[in-house]
Every structure is written in structure tokens, then in C-alpha cells.
Design an enzyme around this catalytic site. Sequence first.
Site, PDB file in Angstrom:
ATOM      1  N   ASP A  17       4.113   9.551  -1.379  1.00  0.00           N
ATOM      2  CA  ASP A  17       2.914   8.842  -0.952  1.00  0.00           C
ATOM      3  C   ASP A  17       2.628   7.726  -1.936  1.00  0.00           C
ATOM      4  O   ASP A  17       2.736   7.923  -3.148  1.00  0.00           O
ATOM      5  CB  ASP A  17       1.718   9.795  -0.900  1.00  0.00           C
ATOM      6  CG  ASP A  17       0.803   9.523   0.280  1.00  0.00           C
ATOM      7  OD1 ASP A  17       0.838   8.392   0.803  1.00  0.00           O
ATOM      8  OD2 ASP A  17       0.067  10.438   0.696  1.00  0.00           O
ATOM      9  N   HIS A  37       0.806  -1.222   0.000  1.00  0.00           N
ATOM     10  CA  HIS A  37       0.000   0.000   0.000  1.00  0.00           C
ATOM     11  C   HIS A  37       0.837   1.269   0.000  1.00  0.00           C
ATOM     12  O   HIS A  37       0.309   2.354  -0.236  1.00  0.00           O
ATOM     13  CB  HIS A  37      -0.944  -0.001   1.206  1.00  0.00           C
ATOM     14  CG  HIS A  37      -2.012  -1.040   1.138  1.00  0.00           C
ATOM     15  ND1 HIS A  37      -3.323  -0.755   0.813  1.00  0.00           N
ATOM     16  CD2 HIS A  37      -1.962  -2.390   1.329  1.00  0.00           C
ATOM     17  CE1 HIS A  37      -4.033  -1.865   0.824  1.00  0.00           C
ATOM     18  NE2 HIS A  37      -3.239  -2.879   1.139  1.00  0.00           N
TER      19      HIS A  37
END
Length: 471
Positions: free
Chosen positions: A380, A172
Site C-alpha cells: 500500500d 499516491h
Amino acid sequence: MTTSNEAGTDTPRAALVVVANRLAVERTTAADGSAGWQTSPGGLVTALVPIMQAKDGAWVGWHGAPDEELEPFHHDGIDMIPVALSAGEVEEYYEGMSNATFWPLYHDSVAFPEFHREWWDAYVAVNRRFAEAAASAADDNGTVWVQDYQLQLVPSMLREMRPDLRIGFFLHIPFPPSELFQQLPWRRAVLEGLAGADLVGFQVPGAATNFLNLLRRRLGWDTHRQEFVRPDGSRGRAAAYPISIATQAFEDLANSPEVVERAAQIREDLAAETVFLGVDRLDYTKGLRQRVRAFGELFTSGELDPEKVVFVQVATPSRERVEEYKRLRDDIELLVGRINGDSGQLGRPPIHYLHQSFPRDEMAALYRAADVMVVTPLRDGMNLVAKEYVACRSDNDGALVLSEFAGAARELKQAWQVNPYDIDGMKEAILAAGRAGKQETRRRMRALRKQVATHDIDHWAETFLADLDAI
């Protein structure tokens, strides 16, 4: 389904097993003081629960309390398989190896990663415990889907224990380039651990390419396009599967009468012509220092009028026992205080800083109330806040300023994209987004909304599992 093991006790066996650091439930306490469980509200759980219910699924994870052992239990059509962690393992495996080694290393070393052998030993031991729990829970020829950086060794361990299983893994967070990954003393073990999966999923294609390059260069394995070949001749695949949100659920929530009313109240309370919004965990990867500094300079220069413009920054508490996060909180609070002291008026600060968590309906109201969303992480994996904001703008207005170093930037191309390290460039984008006309903002937002609507969390989960089944 349930089958009997050799000892004669009933053990749940599932066609689909999800393995994650945390279970898909959280504890509740009723008014009478009795304890229970409720399904966690996160997007991953929301996406996978219907699939797992249809397949008699099981979820393996830690239940959140150290030094406590729980028996498996059934909740909302899914078998929950708790994995116990000691307080020492939480400190070394989770706070240490996972969040003080892998997290900064995989986020381009925005903070320096620490390498401690005792942390690694705990990480190996805990990963093996998760793998054993998954091996016991999975039915013959079943599917196991392992989630995220806390469990990177589980795929290869599972492959040794249960070669009949079909194994998937999804990361993730970002996966770093080889120059950074090679700092890791246990780089070979991690690569082999991930490569135990039949399908290794990443947020963006570049991360899959980094992984395949490392298999070729560090392990000497053959790779071809998205495929890799293990020493025993078996094959696996690495590819990008950008994660998303429950788009329709967010849009419905944002359009509910309660949220519409709350958004109007927020606008009235702020009494500003233009509202800028930032929503992040309080984490050094989110670029909060740079973002607040950019707004401070804009207010000081008068390019943003503090009598007409307000910036609301929500910073959800995160890992507050870690020294790096304590320093970040102090830095942000001091910076916000100085800017408000220099540019604000009595009862009217230009920056509203909220170091707290909010429920989903309040977040939807904030998204609806904001004219411009500013999402500028230094690094991110995806950033779902940007997609949540887009989902809540059903009137096709609003503007998004987005870091080019967020995985979401590959999909949300109509945002005003910025380099978060370039303060002047960020200031220009903030001004451009805030001053854009309705025609331009609606043109951009329509394109953003189309992308988020057609690529939601269900699409992500179904695509990954379909590709895994096809291998």
C-alpha cells in the site's frame, strides 16, 4: 481570474491548477429531479479546495460519465475543467492501462500486470488531452499539480507546451523497485513523463530512491541526492511527502453525539467483549484472504472465543467489472461462510462481512466501536484507514495492527506491525493487540495520535506546494 483567448471567448486562467483523473465534484439530483454538483468528500479535495479558492484555482479532471462533453463551470470558488473520455478510453486508458497494468505492477505484482499496446496508445492520447486542458487553464508562470498514476505522462507534455509553468507531480500509490518497473515496455516514456515535473512526490523515501536510480540506470541522467538533471541541463527533484487525513475533522466527527450514540449501538448489537475491525476496498492488494484466514484459524483453535470476540470486515465494492475482483469477492465470501459455519452459533457469526460502502459518520462510529483495527495490505502506498482509526480514538485507547508493507508503517511505529504473508505472525500480533493492557495500548495510541495530529492533510499539501514554489 479570467482572460480572453485569441478567438475572443473567455477562458479561465488560474494561478494554481490541479490535474487529477476525476474532478473535485460529483453529480447530485435534487428532489425535483434537477441535476447539480457537490464537492467530493475525499481528503485530497478537502485539503486543496481552500488553497485553490485563495488562489483562483482550477481543477482539471474527468467528470465520470463516458461519451459526454461538458463546458467548464464554476463551483465553490474553483473553475472546473471537465475532460471528456469515450467509453472505449475508459476501458483502455482507465480500466486497462491504469488499473490492469500500472496498478498491479506498482503493487509488487501481487497480481500479474497485463501489457497491451492499444491500452498504451489510449493512455498516451488521454494524458495529452489532460495536459492540453491544463496548459489552457494555467495562468502565465502558474503552478500545475498533477495527481497519480493515471497521468504520469502529463508533466513532460506540459513542460513542452508551457515551459513557463512550475509543475509538480504526486504519486499516491507505491513506486516499484527497478527489477519490477523494468518489465514495463514503455518504461522510458513513463520515466521521462514523470521527470517533466519540477518536483516529483512519493509516499515514502524508498520510492523516490527507486525513481532516481531508474533515471540514472535506464536514462543515463545525472542524479545527486534528491536532484536529477535533464538532458537540457534543467533540474528537478524527487522526494517523499507522506499523505495524511483531515485529522481534526475525523476527531470532531467521532466525538459528535450522533456518532457516539451510534458506536454504542454497534457495540450493543455485536454483543462482544472484543471487537476487531478491518476496512478496505475489495482489492487484491489489501491482504483480505490472508487476514480472514488468520482470524478463521484463531476462531477454530479457540484462541479467540467466538462467543466473546467478533471480527467485522468492511469491504467496499471496487472495480466490480474486472474478473480479478469478481474472483476475489467469491473467494472471500466462501471463506467467511466456511469459517462462520465451522465456528459460529445460531444468530452469532464470528465474522461479520459487509460488502458495501458506508458514509463517513458510520465509518467513524465503527472506528470508535472497535477495540482493535487490523490493517494488513500486501502492499500500500500509504493506507489512510489506519490514520482515520487513530484520529477517532480521542480517549487514547484502542490498538492498531498494521502491515509493514503499508507506507503508513514508517510513521505509525507504535502499531503492532506484521508481515501479512506470515499468517502465524499475523495471528500472534492480533492476539497481542487484543490482550494488551490499557497502560500499553494508551502509551502506543498517544504516540500514534501525536504523529497523525501533527502531520495532517493540510501539512502535506502546504509542505509540497511550498517546496515546489521554492524550486
